[in-house]
Design a protein around this motif. Sequence first.
Motif, PDB file in Angstrom:
ATOM      1  N   SER A  99       1.237   0.245   4.860  1.00 43.06           N
ATOM      2  CA  SER A  99       1.034   0.545   3.428  1.00 43.06           C
ATOM      3  C   SER A  99       0.222   1.827   3.252  1.00 43.06           C
ATOM      4  CB  SER A  99       0.345  -0.629   2.714  1.00 43.06           C
ATOM      5  OG  SER A  99       1.070  -1.823   2.878  1.00 43.06           O
ATOM      6  N   LYS A 133       9.717   3.888   0.903  1.00 42.95           N
ATOM      7  CA  LYS A 133       9.699   3.403  -0.481  1.00 42.95           C
ATOM      8  C   LYS A 133      10.750   4.111  -1.324  1.00 42.95           C
ATOM      9  CE  LYS A 133       6.171   2.348  -2.983  1.00 42.95           C
ATOM     10  NZ  LYS A 133       4.916   2.436  -3.762  1.00 42.95           N
ATOM     11  N   ARG A 159       1.931  -0.896  -3.896  1.00 42.79           N
ATOM     12  CA  ARG A 159       1.710  -0.911  -2.452  1.00 42.79           C
ATOM     13  C   ARG A 159       2.137   0.452  -1.916  1.00 42.79           C
ATOM     14  NH1 ARG A 159       5.167  -4.304   2.109  1.00 42.79           N
ATOM     15  NH2 ARG A 159       4.330  -3.146   3.891  1.00 42.79           N
ATOM     16  N   GLY A 215      -5.136  -4.538   3.847  1.00 44.41           N
ATOM     17  CA  GLY A 215      -4.314  -3.642   3.051  1.00 44.41           C
ATOM     18  C   GLY A 215      -4.890  -2.245   2.926  1.00 44.41           C
ATOM     19  N   SER A 216      -4.383  -1.515   1.934  1.00 43.28           N
ATOM     20  CA  SER A 216      -4.805  -0.142   1.689  1.00 43.28           C
ATOM     21  C   SER A 216      -5.312  -0.014   0.256  1.00 43.28           C
ATOM     22  CB  SER A 216      -3.650   0.828   1.957  1.00 43.28           C
ATOM     23  OG  SER A 216      -2.532   0.506   1.158  1.00 43.28           O
ATOM     24  N   ARG A 217      -5.496   1.223  -0.204  1.00 43.29           N
ATOM     25  CA  ARG A 217      -6.039   1.537  -1.523  1.00 43.29           C
ATOM     26  C   ARG A 217      -7.515   1.141  -1.641  1.00 43.29           C
ATOM     27  NH1 ARG A 217      -1.996   1.273  -6.574  1.00 43.29           N
ATOM     28  NH2 ARG A 217      -3.781   2.478  -7.345  1.00 43.29           N
ATOM     29  N   ARG A 282      -1.620  -8.600   2.942  1.00 41.37           N
ATOM     30  CA  ARG A 282      -0.358  -9.331   2.727  1.00 41.37           C
ATOM     31  C   ARG A 282      -0.262 -10.601   3.564  1.00 41.37           C
ATOM     32  NH1 ARG A 282       3.991  -7.210   4.623  1.00 41.37           N
ATOM     33  NH2 ARG A 282       3.025  -5.779   6.104  1.00 41.37           N
ATOM     34  N   HIS A 307      -3.692  -8.457  -5.113  1.00 41.78           N
ATOM     35  CA  HIS A 307      -2.935  -7.358  -4.522  1.00 41.78           C
ATOM     36  C   HIS A 307      -2.579  -6.329  -5.586  1.00 41.78           C
ATOM     37  CE1 HIS A 307      -0.072  -5.195  -1.957  1.00 41.78           C
ATOM     38  NE2 HIS A 307      -0.609  -5.855  -0.944  1.00 41.78           N
ATOM     39  N   ASP A 309       0.176  -4.675  -5.757  1.00 39.51           N
ATOM     40  CA  ASP A 309       1.602  -4.708  -6.066  1.00 39.51           C
ATOM     41  C   ASP A 309       1.979  -6.120  -6.492  1.00 39.51           C
ATOM     42  OD1 ASP A 309       4.399  -4.609  -6.089  1.00 39.51           O
ATOM     43  OD2 ASP A 309       4.471  -3.169  -4.448  1.00 39.51           O
ATOM     44  N   GLU A 312       4.110  -8.450  -4.286  1.00 38.77           N
ATOM     45  CA  GLU A 312       3.559  -9.112  -3.103  1.00 38.77           C
ATOM     46  C   GLU A 312       2.943 -10.465  -3.432  1.00 38.77           C
ATOM     47  OE1 GLU A 312       3.855  -8.263  -0.016  1.00 38.77           O
ATOM     48  OE2 GLU A 312       4.820  -6.330  -0.385  1.00 38.77           O
ATOM     49  N   HIS A 324      -3.309  -9.572 -10.134  1.00 38.94           N
ATOM     50  CA  HIS A 324      -2.690  -8.266  -9.925  1.00 38.94           C
ATOM     51  C   HIS A 324      -3.751  -7.202 -10.188  1.00 38.94           C
ATOM     52  CE1 HIS A 324       0.528  -5.122 -11.272  1.00 38.94           C
ATOM     53  NE2 HIS A 324       0.137  -4.924 -10.023  1.00 38.94           N
ATOM     54  N   THR A 326      -5.855  -3.610  -8.042  1.00 40.00           N
ATOM     55  CA  THR A 326      -6.062  -2.791  -6.854  1.00 40.00           C
ATOM     56  C   THR A 326      -7.389  -3.190  -6.198  1.00 40.00           C
ATOM     57  OG1 THR A 326      -7.230  -1.053  -8.061  1.00 40.00           O
ATOM     58  CG2 THR A 326      -4.826  -0.871  -7.911  1.00 40.00           C
TER      59      THR A 326
END
Length: 568
Positions: A99, A133, A159, A215-217, A282, A307, A309, A312, A324, A326
């Motif tokens: 991701s 993507k 994501r 995850g990321s972000r 995830r 998450h 996204d 997910e 939902h 970030t």
Amino acid sequence: MPQSATTAAARTGGQILVQQLIVHGVQQLFCVPGESYLAVLDALHDASIAVTVCRQEGGAAMMAEAQGKLTGRPGICFVTRGPGVTNASAGIHIAHQDSTPLIVFVGQVARGALRREAFQELDYQAVFGTMAKWVVQIDDARRVPELVSRAFHVATSGRPGPVVVALPEDMLSDAVQAADALPYTVPETYPGAPALQELAARLQAAERPVAIVGGSRWSEQAVRDLTAFASAWQLPVYCSFRRQMLFPASHDSYAGDLGLGVNPKLLARIRASDLVLVLGGRLSEIPSQGYELFGIPTPAQPLVHVHADADELGRLYRPAQAIHATPQAMAAALASMLPTAPVRWAAHTEAAHAEYLAWSDPAPIRIPGPLQMGAVMQHLREVLPADAIFCNGAGNFATWVHRFWPFTAYGGQLAPTSGSMGYGLPAGVGAKRLWREREVVVFAGDGDFLMHGQEFATAVQYGLPIIVVLLDNAMYGTIRMHQEREYPGRISATQLKNPDFCAYARAFGGHGERVERTEDFAPALARARASGLPAVLHCLLDPQAITPTGTLDGIRGAALERMRGASA
């Protein structure tokens, strides 16, 4: 510059493209040059973007992916058509599974030759449609600002992931007028007050809650916010596979990571929990321990899944509460969410942290052979700065880093959750190119290193003094381990005859040291750090030392005993 000025004169597609990179804040890119995008290379000649010329497209893509992982901004990679971009596909796959925001610009045949199977022609949508993507080909130079802007937005939103942008070579030479796009922005999705109130109530009612982050972000501030939340709630925090930089190992709430060869006590605590907060990750195959840690679709433990996204949420696991948001927005909200009554699990958290400390202590580890990696890891803990960046690819050797290095600084870890070999060296180059002031250490196996060992030349070319700790056991160790477990004694296709890696490093203009005994390591490391050069410490391991606590003979013997029991 006013937008009207940008359209005063015609520019080539290549010039427009490079200007869009500048508009979107790109300061560095990685490439292997190709005739399919010569117009871009010419435009870069006068641009403010630092260009790193690499030795293989896979390495270039991994360097860009590493920078995307560290910054949250898209890593930028340019490669040529056909063989060039297929070489880069390993980095694209890493960005997909990890991701990571990444944009790969790839040359394409001239528009008039499309669909004739021209020289090195590929249908990029067909090749990368399931790996990226978004895949787009820009056929009109006037649309470069529009489609490049969209590439940045797609790579970073929801994501994050890789985007592939194809550039027909004649389009890049077209002279047109086109206005520049505005700089891209990344939208944050914030949790609502009702969701936070529900989460607080669930936590307050729990007896043995746990948090799993991944995850990321994320950002350095988000990690600080998460740490404040964990402190206020005395909540045990576990990091997902190869995401240990998301929570400081020195914190009293840290309980370990959900990787390979995980602490059995850690798994027992998660299974016994009565509330699982998954933040940003995830729960894919490795952290979920082969999808066995939590029931699919309904986990036995109540699950709160956060998450960035929405797709997910509920994709594999049916959460008791889906949020939902970030990671950065959620962590900021959690930092100000305080318990309304004393928590009941403080002793549970203290015990979990104590179990982590015992599990990650390298002092008692003993392996076959004269080079003791437990002592090596202890020395690294004593002499390296806490914010050192550790990079690794795939192989059993990575266990020494993941288990025994205490990650305490955000941005301190670069490792592919996709399990891609050869990642560590290019990732180290990308990290050092980005943050020269940070110390960068690459852990590599002998098989892993030679997947992208030629990028050591890139480190030398740009004067990047990374340290490569190369563990040589003359085999593809992970595969051999599984081979002994499933087909004991039947060695096939896993043995290697290796070069003199010290001579290899010196041949490129770097520093090389051979380490055969424990007492050799500390002075060799000191000389490598003092050299100011990219360095390889060629560490010879006994082949029996396949894991920190197991041997090949032990694995083979257990497998034979199991087979005898099954046939009895």
